[in-house]
Every structure is written in structure tokens, then in C-alpha cells.
Write an enzyme that holds these catalytic residues in place. Structure first.
Site, PDB file in Angstrom:
ATOM      1  N   SER A 151       7.825  10.283 -25.888  1.00 60.15           N
ATOM      2  CA  SER A 151       8.032  11.155 -27.041  1.00 60.15           C
ATOM      3  C   SER A 151       7.390  12.503 -26.755  1.00 60.15           C
ATOM      4  O   SER A 151       6.460  12.604 -25.946  1.00 60.15           O
ATOM      5  CB  SER A 151       7.379  10.542 -28.285  1.00 60.15           C
ATOM      6  OG  SER A 151       7.394  11.446 -29.373  1.00 60.15           O
ATOM      7  N   TYR A 193      -0.377   7.788 -33.264  1.00 58.38           N
ATOM      8  CA  TYR A 193       0.898   7.769 -32.546  1.00 58.38           C
ATOM      9  C   TYR A 193       0.859   8.653 -31.306  1.00 58.38           C
ATOM     10  O   TYR A 193       1.329   8.261 -30.237  1.00 58.38           O
ATOM     11  CB  TYR A 193       2.013   8.215 -33.483  1.00 58.38           C
ATOM     12  CG  TYR A 193       3.390   8.141 -32.877  1.00 58.38           C
ATOM     13  CD1 TYR A 193       3.901   6.937 -32.395  1.00 58.38           C
ATOM     14  CD2 TYR A 193       4.196   9.274 -32.791  1.00 58.38           C
ATOM     15  CE1 TYR A 193       5.170   6.863 -31.835  1.00 58.38           C
ATOM     16  CE2 TYR A 193       5.467   9.203 -32.245  1.00 58.38           C
ATOM     17  CZ  TYR A 193       5.947   7.998 -31.760  1.00 58.38           C
ATOM     18  OH  TYR A 193       7.207   7.931 -31.215  1.00 58.38           O
TER      19      TYR A 193
END
Length: 251
Positions: free
Chosen positions: A137, A150
Site C-alpha cells: 500500500s 495500518y
């Protein structure tokens, strides 16, 4: 008598294949001629997907070692492994972090990836020409408020990918990371906000064409089908409207 010279279809394993980027990737790889093993926890979804793409469904929880071992036992040869399973929960500040939530994110995004890769390495080696694609990501490159758990996990994915590439150097296994930015799927933001649809929708409000799961799947399939001497170390893919985590054009 069967023709012994007929090449066998290449096998791809996609984790987190029950929805979003995983399901789109299974379809994209099937279109490229792969026999796709669709792995995820939700059996009904992956069975429907496997029927659609002519693949195989294997129920698998990547946080459970026995479940991952069962997946590996069913796949003696693997040409492409897409470590896609992952997720985000919450937007806690670091000083208010729910450590159980952070632990889950690390387990599913990082340790799950490692479990699956370890278990399938014999099958990848058996192929003689394999690709591991880890779905990271842009959160593995940028920090942002409320994203500590995250972003820490996705930074972990980036570094594990880089380390694996170094350690497998000299073997016929390429190691790649595809790192999407803003992708609108049915579940990612909804899960992050605990099922709050309004908060999930607000993430994409006013954004002209965020990425779709199919856009990322197209990139993954491209990475996985390069000539065997070509390794795409990392591919960062964002919508045109997103310049950075904090810079998104909204109308």
C-alpha cells in the site's frame, strides 16, 4: 492417448480472494490462462468465484498455521503467489491505540503473508520459474494521522518483500510489491470504520475516479506475466486525483 507434449496450465494462488482486489486478481489471472486457486475464509464466495474462473476454492485463514499448511498441501506446484489478504481496522491515534486491533493488523498483513510464503516456497521452487506478488500500500510509504497501526503493518510488508528478494537472489523466483493508493472497494473502508457506511463513503467523497479493484488487478497481472528475467521490484499505483496521502483533489 493424451498428448504428453501439451503444456499444463500455470497455477496461481491468490489469498484474500473472496472480494475486492483479491477477487478481481483471480479473474485477471484466469484471463491470462492461469489455473487460479482462490483462497479466503468465506467459502461460499470463493466457491462461486472458482466456478466463474474455472479455478479451485480452498478455504484458508492466513492467521492460522494449520489452515495455511492445508493450503500448501493442496498446491504442489505454484507459478504465481499473490499475497493479497490484509486489512485495516480503526483510525486510532498512537496515544489512544487499541493494541489488540494493531496486533490483528500486523498478524493479517505481515505475519499472514510470511506464513503463506513460507508454506508455498517448496511449490514455488518446484515450478522452476515463479513470481511472488505482495500487495502492499502507499500506507507503506507515507505516514498519516490515525493510520499508525495500518501504516506500520504496510511498512512491514514493504521491508519483508525487500528482504525476501535479497534472500532468494539466485533462485528462479521473482519477488514484487504492488502498492495501491486510494482504491474504492465494497469492504475496505467499511471494515475500517466498523461498518459505518457514511464514514466509509466520506473517504471517497468528491474524488474523481478513485482506483477500482480491477485497476489494481490489472497491474498485478502485468507484473506477474513479465518475462522471467524481468523483476518489477515495486509498482506504486494511485488515482490521478491522489498526489499523496494528504493531497487528494476533491470537487
Amino acid at each position: 492417448m493424451s498428448d504428453q507434449s501439451t503444456p499444463q496450465p500455470r497455477t496461481a494462488v491468490v489469498t484474500g480472494a473472496s472480494s475486492g482486489i483479491g477477487a478481481a486478481t483471480a479473474r485477471a489471472l484466469a484471463e491470462q490462462g492461469f489455473r487460479v486457486v482462490c483462497a479466503a475464509r468465506r467459502t461460499d464466495r470463493i466457491e462461486a468465484l472458482a466456478d466463474e474462473v474455472g479455478g479451485e476454492a480452498i478455504t484458508c485463514d492466513i492467521t492460522d498455521a494449520a489452515s495455511v499448511e492445508a493450503l500448501a498441501a493442496a498446491v504442489p506446484v505454484c507459478h504465481v503467489l499473490v499475497n493479497n489478504a490484509g486489512g485495516a481496522v480503526g483510525v486510532d491515534r498512537v496515544d489512544e491505540a487499541d493494541l489488540d486491533t494493531w496486533r490483528w493488523m500486523y498478524d493479517v498483513n505481515v505475519l499472514g503473508l510470511v506464513r503463506v510464503t513460507q508454506a508455498l516456497l517448496p511449490a514455488l521452487r518446484a515450478s522452476g520459474d515463479a513470481v511472488v506478488v505482495n500487495v502492499g500500500s502507499t500506507a507503506g510509504r507515507w505516514a498519516y494521522e490515525g493510520g499508525g497501526g495500518y501504516t506500520a503493518a504496510k511498512h512491514g510488508v514493504k521491508v519483508v518483500t525487500e528482504t525476501l528478494r535479497l534472500e532468494l537472489n539466485g533462485e528462479p523466483i521473482r519477488v514484487c510489491e504492488v502498492a495501491p493508493g486510494m482504491v474504492r472497494t465494497d469492504e475496505f473502508s467499511l471494515k475500517r470504520f466498523g461498518g459505518d457506511q457514511a464514514r466509509a463513503d466520506a473517504v471517497y467523497a468528491g474524488v474523481d475516479q478513485p482506483l477500482l479493484a480491477e485497476d489494481v488487478a490489472d497491474a498485478i497481472a502485468w507484473v506477474a506475466t513479465r518475462p522471467s528475467h524481468v523483476d518489477i521490484d515495486e509498482l506504486v499505483i494511485k488515482p490521478r486525483a491522489q498526489a499523496a496521502a494528504h493531497k487528494v483533489h476533491r470537487s
